[in-house]
Design an enzyme around this catalytic site. Structure first.
Site, PDB file in Angstrom:
ATOM      1  NE  ARG A 153       4.114 -40.497-104.630  1.00  0.00           N
ATOM      2  CZ  ARG A 153       4.842 -40.391-105.739  1.00  0.00           C
ATOM      3  NH1 ARG A 153       6.156 -40.535-105.664  1.00  0.00           N
ATOM      4  NH2 ARG A 153       4.270 -40.143-106.903  1.00  0.00           N
ATOM      5  CG  ASP A 205       8.679 -43.673 -95.762  1.00  0.00           C
ATOM      6  OD1 ASP A 205       8.531 -43.446 -96.980  1.00  0.00           O
ATOM      7  OD2 ASP A 205       9.442 -43.002 -95.030  1.00  0.00           O
ATOM      8  NE  ARG A 238      10.673 -43.652 -89.594  1.00  0.00           N
ATOM      9  CZ  ARG A 238      11.252 -44.492 -90.459  1.00  0.00           C
ATOM     10  NH1 ARG A 238      10.883 -44.477 -91.743  1.00  0.00           N
ATOM     11  NH2 ARG A 238      12.171 -45.332 -90.058  1.00  0.00           N
TER      12      ARG A 238
END
Length: 256
Positions: A50, A52, A203
């Site tokens: 999934r 972002d 990230r």
């Protein structure tokens, strides 16, 4: 019901992320709406990961169950027709076993993050890379990245809203590579590979390693942050638009 694996490319900029949400655009929602044009009913697809809001897909994989026995090529063509004008493309389609699962059958996920060092504003790649202006020490970034390889408690590098049961993951690859460009800019790519990732883990890695490249952190600082198992010890989280879900590995590639 025949099951089909879908290989998906998408621009994450206009979406709230992969997962379907009420009243906001999502990649999952766009594909399910296209499926409903082919077989009018409610559709629920499952994805390998999934992503972002703002994160792009080069090789996202999902599966869907259909009533009709579709030829895979015709199914992909029909979906691409009904996906227009959304920036989503089905680049591969294959019929798979009924128990094949895009998420649970996966052995690894691969991400790429693109960072470009250039003072002049980017035009054609705006929203596709993270642009910074200061030079980066790639060797120092790689030395720090090596400290993160292996099996660790990655609490420091996961979002405070991460829903994973455990922060322990095995990081198989974190490679920092300079890429030649014609515009004179310096591009740095981060290739990251693991069986699974925590929310915001990639990230968080890249944002922390950028601090190393800029000279503000050292490899020892990264080791200390990892050992702290404390989100507050993490460096800045980099923006999403330089991140791409590049591919998903399975025991057998369904698209060959």
């Amino acid at each position: 019901m025949p099951r089909y694996a879908l290989k998906i490319e998408y621009d994450g900029a206009p979406f709230s992320g992969w997962q379907r949400q009420k009243d906001v655009p999502s990649v999952q929602g766009a594909i399910e709406a296209a499926l409903a044009k082919l077989e009018p009913r409610d559709h629920t697809i499952a994805a390998a990961g999934r992503t972002d809001a703002g994160v792009h897909g080069l090789g996202q994989v999902a599966h869907c169950d259909m009533v009709k026995d579709w030829d895979p090529f015709r199914l992909s063509e029909a979906l691409n027709y009904h996906l227009k004008p959304a920036p989503v493309s089905i680049v591969g389609c294959a019929q798979v076993a009924d128990d094949w699962h895009a998420r649970f059958s996966a052995l690894e996920r691969r991400y790429v993050f693109r960072l470009v060092v250039r003072r002049a504003p980017l035009v054609l790649e705006a929203g596709k890379v993270w642009q910074i202006s200061q030079p980066m020490d790639v060797d120092a970034m790689q030395a720090a990245a090596d400290r993160l390889l292996g099996r660790h408690d990655f609490t420091t590098f996961r979002s405070s809203i991460c829903q994973a049961d455990s922060p322990v993951r095995t990081l198989d690859e974190l490679r920092v590579t300079p890429v030649a460009r014609d515009d004179g800019a310096a591009e740095i790519r981060f290739n990251v590979r693991a069986r699974s990732f925590l929310h915001n883990q990639v990230r968080s890695f890249v944002g922390t390693l950028e601090r190393v490249g800029a000279g503000a952190w050292t490899a020892d600082d990264v080791s200390a942050a990892l050992a702290a198992c404390d989100r507050a010890a993490c460096g800045p989280v980099c923006p999403p638009h330089g991140l791409y879900l590049a591919g998903v590995g399975y025991p057998e590639n369904p698209f060959i």
